[in-house]
Motif scaffolding. Structure first.
Motif, mmCIF file in Angstrom:
data_model
loop_
_atom_site.group_PDB
_atom_site.id
_atom_site.type_symbol
_atom_site.label_atom_id
_atom_site.label_comp_id
_atom_site.label_asym_id
_atom_site.label_seq_id
_atom_site.Cartn_x
_atom_site.Cartn_y
_atom_site.Cartn_z
ATOM 1 N N ARG A 103 10.724 19.607 102.607
ATOM 2 C CA ARG A 103 11.803 19.939 103.530
ATOM 3 C C ARG A 103 12.198 18.710 104.340
ATOM 4 O O ARG A 103 13.358 18.507 104.644
ATOM 5 C CB ARG A 103 11.378 21.079 104.440
ATOM 6 N N LEU A 104 11.214 17.887 104.691
ATOM 7 C CA LEU A 104 11.541 16.669 105.432
ATOM 8 C C LEU A 104 12.233 15.642 104.538
ATOM 9 O O LEU A 104 12.913 14.749 105.020
ATOM 10 C CB LEU A 104 10.282 16.077 106.067
ATOM 11 N N PHE A 105 12.057 15.803 103.235
ATOM 12 C CA PHE A 105 12.792 14.965 102.269
ATOM 13 C C PHE A 105 14.175 15.558 101.996
ATOM 14 O O PHE A 105 14.826 15.204 101.024
ATOM 15 C CB PHE A 105 12.029 14.858 100.948
ATOM 16 N N ARG A 106 14.568 16.530 102.829
ATOM 17 C CA ARG A 106 15.921 17.103 102.775
ATOM 18 C C ARG A 106 16.125 18.140 101.680
ATOM 19 O O ARG A 106 17.252 18.521 101.385
ATOM 20 C CB ARG A 106 17.012 16.028 102.601
ATOM 21 N N LEU A 107 15.047 18.573 101.029
ATOM 22 C CA LEU A 107 15.233 19.590 99.989
ATOM 23 C C LEU A 107 15.472 20.950 100.639
ATOM 24 O O LEU A 107 14.818 21.288 101.622
ATOM 25 C CB LEU A 107 13.978 19.680 99.110
ATOM 26 N N PRO A 108 16.372 21.752 100.081
ATOM 27 C CA PRO A 108 16.522 23.118 100.566
ATOM 28 C C PRO A 108 15.209 23.871 100.331
ATOM 29 O O PRO A 108 14.440 23.518 99.439
ATOM 30 C CB PRO A 108 17.629 23.706 99.690
ATOM 31 N N GLU A 111 14.138 24.951 96.781
ATOM 32 C CA GLU A 111 13.842 23.806 95.922
ATOM 33 C C GLU A 111 12.526 23.149 96.326
ATOM 34 O O GLU A 111 11.762 22.703 95.461
ATOM 35 C CB GLU A 111 15.002 22.798 95.991
ATOM 36 N N ILE B 6 16.230 12.832 94.884
ATOM 37 C CA ILE B 6 16.832 14.116 95.257
ATOM 38 C C ILE B 6 17.374 14.040 96.680
ATOM 39 O O ILE B 6 18.431 14.562 96.997
ATOM 40 C CB ILE B 6 15.803 15.259 95.160
ATOM 41 N N THR B 7 16.622 13.367 97.533
ATOM 42 C CA THR B 7 17.020 13.257 98.929
ATOM 43 C C THR B 7 18.424 12.710 99.077
ATOM 44 O O THR B 7 19.222 13.194 99.875
ATOM 45 C CB THR B 7 16.042 12.334 99.682
ATOM 46 N N TYR B 10 21.103 15.243 98.981
ATOM 47 C CA TYR B 10 21.258 16.232 100.051
ATOM 48 C C TYR B 10 21.522 15.627 101.425
ATOM 49 O O TYR B 10 22.133 16.264 102.272
ATOM 50 C CB TYR B 10 20.005 17.102 100.147
ATOM 51 N N TRP B 19 20.190 17.556 111.159
ATOM 52 C CA TRP B 19 18.911 17.145 110.582
ATOM 53 C C TRP B 19 17.821 17.041 111.636
ATOM 54 O O TRP B 19 16.652 17.335 111.365
ATOM 55 C CB TRP B 19 19.056 15.822 109.812
ATOM 56 N N HIS B 22 16.742 20.526 112.144
ATOM 57 C CA HIS B 22 16.064 20.932 110.916
ATOM 58 C C HIS B 22 14.643 20.350 110.878
ATOM 59 O O HIS B 22 13.666 21.072 110.680
ATOM 60 C CB HIS B 22 16.897 20.434 109.720
ATOM 61 N N ASP B 23 14.547 19.057 111.110
ATOM 62 C CA ASP B 23 13.235 18.395 111.071
ATOM 63 C C ASP B 23 12.318 18.954 112.156
ATOM 64 O O ASP B 23 11.131 19.174 111.925
ATOM 65 C CB ASP B 23 13.385 16.879 111.250
ATOM 66 N N VAL B 26 10.906 22.257 111.086
ATOM 67 C CA VAL B 26 9.857 22.105 110.070
ATOM 68 C C VAL B 26 8.537 21.677 110.722
ATOM 69 O O VAL B 26 7.470 22.221 110.434
ATOM 70 C CB VAL B 26 10.276 21.071 108.987
ATOM 71 N N LEU B 110 9.328 8.796 105.786
ATOM 72 C CA LEU B 110 10.282 9.799 105.313
ATOM 73 C C LEU B 110 11.669 9.537 105.887
ATOM 74 O O LEU B 110 11.803 8.919 106.935
ATOM 75 C CB LEU B 110 9.823 11.193 105.770
ATOM 76 N N PRO B 111 12.689 10.060 105.206
ATOM 77 C CA PRO B 111 14.046 9.887 105.734
ATOM 78 C C PRO B 111 14.345 10.826 106.899
ATOM 79 O O PRO B 111 15.479 11.033 107.248
ATOM 80 C CB PRO B 111 14.925 10.201 104.521
ATOM 81 N N MET B 112 13.312 11.384 107.500
ATOM 82 C CA MET B 112 13.524 12.333 108.597
ATOM 83 C C MET B 112 13.857 11.601 109.903
ATOM 84 O O MET B 112 13.673 10.401 110.015
ATOM 85 C CB MET B 112 12.267 13.166 108.818
#
Lengths: 325, 279
Positions: A103-108, A111, B6-7, B10, B19, B22-23, B26, B110-112
């Motif tokens: 999730r922190l790698f931006r995956l929904p 996924e 993949i990152t 998205y 984000w 979102h982060d 999480v 991470l890209p967070m």
């Protein structure tokens, strides 16, 4: 072949201590590049700079076309890192760790869950998926950590001493995993203090010492650099000079006698052993032992730095400690 | 050009603020999972509040005279505030533990948005504070404490307490990121809270203090939030006509304090976090 990782003249100092002293390297896309050196040589610092964890004092670094120093966030999107200490949350289960990181790698969410399960299966961790990481063995943690770095399917992977501290079986398993990744097209930069590991995995090796690349090339090229192959013969002490004479004509360099040991530099491999046996037979010299020795990477290290790779292991890896706060 | 991960596919779909939230959510989820597995946390969140309420009510209850309102009504908001303030130490301990484990390198690679690590920790602590407040309120109710200031005021009172906990957490975060080990973090995380909570009106009326301490106590943010909570839960304190602004207008003073504290310590903690590396 395009270049996937390019570092140019990286310098990092901690006060008086120079961790990186103008380090430059280029990694071809889709290959394994081994950064080889003893503890404290600057391997970890180099990886930390290339993965945006540390800012160098000067120099540039480009990974897959992205300038690591100017655009660190984008750089983090396209690379994976598996560090020396398994960087996973000990209080979460394996699957929770991977979902969180996904999730922190931006995956929904969906996924991230699918990806986590795939990776656990691939790394043989499905049985332990719901166990808290604290209960994992060292090898399992390392595999989970590697899985974590692969969540976003990055083209570029940095592995900092991926097998340090692992038992031989886990090490072989890790080598296989890395090999498979490369077969799928991933570019891998790995650091190691194990000569055997670089030899086994890396297409190209850079030997670093004191923050600088001191030699570069394929394992074979590096070995050739210290004189290629040699035949070692053990005979009785009284016959060693005679043996040296008998073998001089087939040698590619100067034959060295040390007591009852005769060292004959050769090029040509196994055939030369047969030749040597014949020559000694004709000269009626009895052979106690004969072998063809290819130089190990330890020989390379010794000839390049004047010390064995292991000798300075006690030197601490200064870089990360001082970086705190 | 094919995406390189993949990152990359998205990341561009949402903006920075999205984000960050979102982060944070999480990380909050992750921290709540950690709490769930930690029996110490259960003690702090469930048992300690009950003990505090009972201890103060029955041990001090008869000994301290606070004028016309009963000591329990006076006391309970004070214990609420103290317990919520102490939750700020949780941020210090939690973040310091993260700093001393390998996970921080992972987060940083991470890209967070790394501020999400702090915000997530503090949001998780907020959830714990909700649980703690609920349990304390029930315990208080059991020993005869009643809310008598009306529903809306009570809701505002609880929200103010949570906002107070949130701003304290940023001080805790800054401390946790400034000290070297979890042991120090736990000591330093609590140390400043004792004088702060006791040099206030939480347990004793400020009038009993010597002048110089009284000035400190009257302007102490703990005093404001306690006075505000007492007012909102329906047991306003008597305020002398010459009392300072902070006592005349405790709700406004509290809000000012919360904004000021958060505005100072949130960026400070975020900056410390960005600069810090593990090991």
């Amino acid at each position: 072949m395009s270049i996937a990782i390019q570092a140019n003249n990286l310098v990092k100092k901690y006060g008086e201590v120079i961790a990186l002293d103008g380090l430059s390297l280029e990694v071809e896309q889709g290959t394994v590049f081994g950064l080889l050196g003893p503890n404290g040589a600057g391997k970890t610092t180099a990886v930390r700079v290339l993965t945006t964890l540390l800012s160098p004092d000067s120099g540039t670094a480009i990974v897959d076309g992205v300038d690591v120093l100017k655009d660190p966030v984008h750089a983090r999107e396209i690379m994976g890192l598996s560090g020396q200490n398994a960087s996973v949350d000990e209080n979460l289960t394996g699957i929770e760790n991977l979902i969180m990181l996904g999730r922190l790698f931006r995956l929904p969410k969906k996924e991230a869950i699918i990806r986590a399960n795939d990776l656990l299966e691939r790394f043989n961790l499905n049985d332990a998926a719901k166990r808290i990481v604290k209960t994992y063995s060292g090898g399992m943690r390392r595999r989970l950590d590697l899985a974590a770095s692969l969540i976003a399917k990055p083209n570029i992977l940095f592995l900092d001493e991926p097998t340090t501290g692992l038992d031989p079986r886990s090490r072989l398993m890790m080598w296989e995993v890395i090999q498979n990744l490369v077969n799928e097209g991933t570019t891998v930069l790995l650091t190691t203090q194990y000569l055997e590991e670089a030899d086994q995995l890396a297409k190209k090796i850079a030997v670093i010492d004191k923050g600088k690349v001191i030699a570069q090339g394929s394992a074979d090229e590096l070995k050739t650099q210290v004189g290629g192959e040699r035949i070692e013969v053990v005979v009785s002490l009284s016959q060693s000079q005679a043996a040296a004479q008998a073998l001089q004509s087939m040698s590619s360099g100067k034959v060295v006698v040390e007591g009852d040991h005769v060292q004959v530099p050769v090029s040509g491999g196994g055939v030369k052993v047969v030749e040597a046996v014949r020559a000694l037979d004709i000269a009626k010299i009895e052979i106690k032992e004969i072998q063809l020795r290819r130089p190990t990477l330890d020989d390379v290290f010794l000839s390049l730095t004047g010390h064995h790779a292991e000798e300075i292991k006690v030197e601490e890896d200064i870089a990360p400690k001082k970086g705190r706060r | 050009m094919n995406p390189r991960s993949i990152t990359e596919q998205y990341a561009s779909k949402h903006g920075k603020i999205y984000w960050l939230l979102h982060d944070s959510s999480v990380i909050a989820w992750r921290n709540l999972l950690r709490f769930k597995r930690n029996p110490e946390v259960l003690f702090f969140d469930v048992v300690q509040p009950i003990i505090f309420i009972l201890l103060f009510a029955y041990v001090f209850g008869g000994a301290i005279d606070v004028g016309d309102s009963s000591y329990r009504s006076f006391l309970i908001p004070g214990i609420f505030v103290q317990t919520i303030a102490f939750a700020g130490a949780s941020a210090a301990i939690g973040l310091n533990a993260d700093m001393n484990s390998g996970i921080i390198d992972r987060f940083k690679s991470l890209p967070m948005n790394t501020t999400g690590v702090l915000l997530g920790q503090n949001l998780a602590d907020l959830v714990r504070s909700v649980i703690t407040l609920f349990i304390m309120s029930l315990t208080g109710f059991a020993i005869g404490w009643r809310i008598s200031g009306g529903f809306t005021n009570a809701v505002i009172g609880y929200l103010l307490l949570l906002a107070f906990g949130f701003s304290m957490a940023w001080i805790g975060s800054t401390i946790g990121l400034s000290v070297s080990s979890p042991q120090v973090a736990s000591t330093a995380g609590f140390a400043w809270l004792f004088p702060l909570t006791f040099l206030s009106n939480a347990f004793v009326p400020t009038e009993t203090l010597p002048t110089w301490l009284r000035f400190f106590a009257e302007w102490n943010p703990i005093t404001s939030i306690v006075a505000a909570a007492r007012y909102l839960f329906g047991y306003p304190m008597e305020v002398a006509p010459d009392a300072p602004f902070s006592l005349q207008h405790p709700i406004i003073t509290t809000i000012i304090w919360l904004v000021v504290i958060t505005a100072i310590f949130m960026p400070l903690a975020a900056k410390k976090f960005r600069k810090a590396t593990s090991r």
